[in-house]
Enzyme design. Structure first.
Site, mmCIF file in Angstrom:
data_model
loop_
_atom_site.group_PDB
_atom_site.id
_atom_site.type_symbol
_atom_site.label_atom_id
_atom_site.label_comp_id
_atom_site.label_asym_id
_atom_site.label_seq_id
_atom_site.Cartn_x
_atom_site.Cartn_y
_atom_site.Cartn_z
ATOM 1 N N GLU A 100 0.198 -0.665 5.855
ATOM 2 C CA GLU A 100 1.245 -0.022 6.661
ATOM 3 C C GLU A 100 1.063 1.490 6.683
ATOM 4 O O GLU A 100 1.261 2.132 7.720
ATOM 5 C CB GLU A 100 2.623 -0.380 6.102
ATOM 6 C CG GLU A 100 3.784 -0.053 7.039
ATOM 7 C CD GLU A 100 4.295 1.376 6.920
ATOM 8 O OE1 GLU A 100 5.017 1.828 7.818
ATOM 9 O OE2 GLU A 100 3.950 2.055 5.917
ATOM 10 N N ASP A 147 0.838 -1.196 0.000
ATOM 11 C CA ASP A 147 0.000 0.000 0.000
ATOM 12 C C ASP A 147 0.872 1.243 0.000
ATOM 13 O O ASP A 147 2.077 1.178 0.308
ATOM 14 C CB ASP A 147 -0.944 -0.011 1.199
ATOM 15 C CG ASP A 147 -0.203 0.119 2.534
ATOM 16 O OD1 ASP A 147 0.804 -0.597 2.704
ATOM 17 O OD2 ASP A 147 -0.631 0.915 3.380
#
Length: 480
Positions: free
Chosen positions: A183, A117
């Site tokens: 994250e 991500d």
């Protein structure tokens, strides 16, 4: 029967394997960059305001690359519940890619971590090229996630590819892979994910590929990370808005109270002025103000803040930043005494101090310094503990040797001012594992900022470092 191959740390000539790995990384590098480019094109922002479909697509793309390696017994996309939720109605975190192959013949197992991500891109106008159209300019590939952390994902994939090109797929090293999908949005399901997938992810050493290097020519192993404390604070002084001409000068508006209160967080030189926040005693390499100015874009005439060595301020001392204010915009400002203001406060915690203790210290300071009896409310609290690496283990020695060979320079042990809070959760779940924090970035990568980029030379050397590291572990017994 296990296929025989030259052992980097064994009786065979290690130079043969090392040269072969170097050649394999170089030959496959155009394909590696092409795969990275395809990943960067997926706008996998994991924040709640963005489309989850892109994070799903990113996970699928990573899983396809991992399956294509042909070395894992299991490759899956999994999720875990957020917080303490249970049952079918519990909210789930973002999709993560996990994989594992079992170790054989006494070899260790290594867990390779990265995240697929990315941060939001911000304003397109601030980018020289579109954030999700990766663009090569000179030696750098520009795009959101090109460095943080899709290059970390491809460092793992590229290193395993090189290893299999030289050793075949029947090597003895155990490898677990964990490519997280949230994250950048706080790793909200991380602890649950580790617990639920403990057997799948358990390893002797863990490589977290989410940091940087000293410069374009010098590798680094990150050995210190600051912790993080963030919260929203509402400052209120009035029950309703009032005309600033009618009552200004007699009653305090919330903006005045907030400005005065926030100013108490720092001394005149910009050092943090909160009792109870501690500093760490870390050795730091030479780093002068000129380098700080070059790497941060500090404007002419604007002075640095803080006290002590510059890197000590960044690596080993606390920092507090106001990252947002909810208040009337200039365009919509009326002659009004504002009744309440909300601010976002982000603090970095020095290694050696617990995040909860730092939060208590900051909150106590704000409550005791609130001017005019202003009312304070705190919510949206986020915490993350700092981390110090134990550099005495065999994994650090093997990693340092691999870096020195790949880069032609001994690695520098560095601290990082930023935070990777989930590392504390890795330590809690796998207390016996040795943790290495590596990375593909350099000081000009500008992660999280417009024009984020990856230096291709740094990336290739970082990828080769990991391939050499894996080969060294494949030649290593668990008791050696």
């Amino acid at each position: 029967m296990t296929e025989s191959h030259p052992a980097v740390g064994g009786t065979s000539d290690p130079t043969t394997t090392s040269d072969a790995l170097r050649s394999a990384v170089e030959a496959a590098f155009p394909s590696t960059i092409a795969d990275l480019t395809r990943l960067v094109k997926i706008p996998s922002v994991s924040w709640a305001a963005f489309d989850d479909a892109h994070v799903e697509a990113s996970a699928e793309a990573v899983a396809e690359l991992v399956r294509g390696l042909g070395v894992f017994d299991l490759v899956e996309i999994r999720r875990a519940a957020i917080g303490e939720g249970e049952g079918a109605d519990a909210p789930l975190g973002k999709p993560a890619v996990v994989a594992r192959r079992a170790a054989r013949n006494g070899r260790p197992t290594v867990l390779l971590y990265a995240h697929h991500d990315v941060q939001p891109p911000g304003e397109d106008a601030d980018w020289e090229s579109s954030p999700f159209e990766p663009t090569l300019r000179g030696d750098r590939l520009y795009g959101r996630g090109a460095a943080d952390d899709k290059a970390g994902v491809m460092a793992h994939i590229g290193a395993i590819r090189a290893l299999t090109e030289v050793l075949g797929t029947d090597f003895d090293l155990g490898i677990a892979l964990f490519i997280e999908g949230e994250e950048e949005s706080g790793s909200l399901s991380f602890a649950n994910f580790l617990h639920e997938n403990r057997e799948l992810l358990e390893a002797d050493a863990i490589v977290v590929a989410d940091s940087g290097n000293w410069d374009l020519e010098t590798p680094a192993l990150t050995v210190a990370l600051r912790g993080a404390v963030a919260f929203r604070m509402r400052v209120a002084t009035l029950g309703h808005a009032s005309h600033s001409g009618m009552f200004g000068g007699a009653v305090p508006d919330a903006m005045l109270a907030a400005i005065q209160l926030l100013a108490t967080l720092h001394d005149a030189d910009g050092s943090v002025a909160v009792d109870g926040l501690t500093s760490a005693d870390l050795e730091t390499p030479a780093y002068d103000e000129a380098q700080l100015r070059a790497e941060t874009g500090l404007l002419d005439g604007v002075t640095p803040i803080g006290r002590g060595e510059i890197l000590s301020r960044i690596w080993a001392q606390p920092a507090i930043t106001v990252t947002g204010i909810d208040a009337p915009s200039v365009a919509n400002a009326s002659n009004t005494l504002v009744p309440s203001v909300a601010v976002r406060v982000s603090a970095r915690v020095a290694p050696g101090q617990r995040d909860v203790d730092a939060l208590d210290a900051i909150r106590s300071h704000l409550e005791s310094h609130a001017p005019f009896g202003a009312k304070l409310e705190f919510d949206a609290i986020e915490l993350g503990n700092p981390f110090l690496v134990d550099t005495s283990g065999w994994a650090v020695a093997e990693s340092n040797a691999a870096m020195a060979e790949a880069w032609g320079k001994e690695p520098v042990e560095i601290g990082v001012g930023g935070s990777i809070p989930f590392i504390a959760e890795l330590v809690a779940e796998f207390p016996a594992a040795q943790i290495l924090v590596t990375g593909v970035e350099d000081p000009d990568s500008r992660a999280h900022s417009p024009n984020e980029s990856l230096h291709l030379g740094v990336f290739q050397r970082a990828l080769l470092s990991e391939a050499l590291f894996l080969a060294r572990l494949d030649a290593r017994s668990e008791d050696s």
